[in-house]
Design an enzyme around this catalytic site. Sequence first.
Site, short mmCIF file in Angstrom:
data_model
loop_
_atom_site.label_atom_id
_atom_site.label_comp_id
_atom_site.label_asym_id
_atom_site.label_seq_id
_atom_site.Cartn_x
_atom_site.Cartn_y
_atom_site.Cartn_z
N ASP A 25 41.54 41.87 38.55
CA ASP A 25 42.33 41.05 39.46
C ASP A 25 43.59 41.77 39.94
O ASP A 25 44.13 42.61 39.23
CB ASP A 25 42.71 39.75 38.73
N ASN A 73 34.07 33.83 45.88
CA ASN A 73 34.64 34.87 46.76
C ASN A 73 34.07 34.85 48.18
O ASN A 73 34.64 35.45 49.09
CB ASN A 73 34.44 36.28 46.16
C1 FPP Z 1 40.07 40.63 42.70
O1 FPP Z 1 41.27 41.00 43.35
C2 FPP Z 1 39.03 41.61 42.90
C3 FPP Z 1 37.83 41.40 43.56
C4 FPP Z 1 37.47 40.11 44.15
C5 FPP Z 1 36.82 42.46 43.75
C6 FPP Z 1 36.86 43.58 42.77
C7 FPP Z 1 35.74 44.51 43.00
C8 FPP Z 1 35.83 45.85 42.86
C9 FPP Z 1 37.06 46.55 42.49
C10 FPP Z 1 34.65 46.75 43.06
C11 FPP Z 1 33.31 46.17 42.74
C12 FPP Z 1 32.39 47.25 42.65
C13 FPP Z 1 31.14 47.23 42.13
C14 FPP Z 1 30.54 48.50 41.76
C15 FPP Z 1 30.31 46.06 41.91
P1 FPP Z 1 41.89 40.01 44.41
O2 FPP Z 1 41.45 40.42 45.76
O3 FPP Z 1 41.55 38.60 44.05
O4 FPP Z 1 43.42 40.29 44.21
P2 FPP Z 1 44.59 39.26 44.52
O5 FPP Z 1 44.48 38.14 43.53
O6 FPP Z 1 45.81 40.09 44.33
O7 FPP Z 1 44.41 38.80 45.95
#
Ligand code: FPP
Length: 247
Positions: A25, A73
């Site tokens: 996150d 998401n």
């Molecule tokens: C949350 O941060 C993160 C995600 C929704 C996606 C994370 C995925 C990856 C890093 C790569 C996935 C790769 C593979 C190989 C399956 P956020 O966007 O919710 O952060 P925020 O809360 O600060 O907005």
Amino acid sequence: MSELTSLMQLIDWNNLPRHIAIIMDGNGRWATQKGLPRIAGHRAGMETLKKIISFSCEIKIPILTFYAFSTENWRRPPQEVNFLMRLPHEYIRSELQNLIDNNIRLKMSGDIEGLPQHTQKAVREALKKTEKNSGMILNFALNYGGRKEIINAVREIAAKVKQGEMSVDEINEDTFSQSLYTARLHDPDLLIRPSGEMRLSNFLLWQLAYAELWFSDVYWPDFTEEHLLQAIYNYQKRDRRYGGIEL
Ligand code: FPP
């Protein structure tokens, strides 16, 4: 002495968590803080992911699960969703040979059929090419929702009972667990969530029943090997009683 070296000396290597689950996150906030688009945060998060996988493999963590994309998401702007859907594909293209060389077995937990065709294709191919590997299990929760997983399991069991393949008496914690995406995987001993949020966000609701939880304010792109070791060290100092008492 570096922090990494001193943490390595503090860890009890005979008492590592068998399964670590991680909620990656804070990518979006990391990017915004730097005046970058959110997708730059996901790209940086992907580099952290590779680094943590490689380090976990080195220190011989048996199972690692990452929350990569939740069923919630899909509510994000289409541009961000499309970008996130390309990441598994990209990851596989750049890392598959590395996974094979390191004897890592890939697993997926989630509704794979609900993913775009190109993502499904890449994922299925990688699952097939690593299925015989016997080292670390690398599990991605992709298009995953904990409640959905539980409902699916209930439906599967109900259908078996209806068809006479299973009796109501056979429904117990073990048989139920076998109907989850994570069937045959040991439940996580440790859950790590960076970025300051302290919630489960529909992640492994059944499997985390007795997991130790470790939170940190660091955003996922800034998460390091040291943070992982701090979480493991902290986990090892806890007294896990599973509802019992010390006698
Ligand atoms: C949350 O941060 C993160 C995600 C929704 C996606 C994370 C995925 C990856 C890093 C790569 C996935 C790769 C593979 C190989 C399956 P956020 O966007 O919710 O952060 P925020 O809360 O600060 O907005």
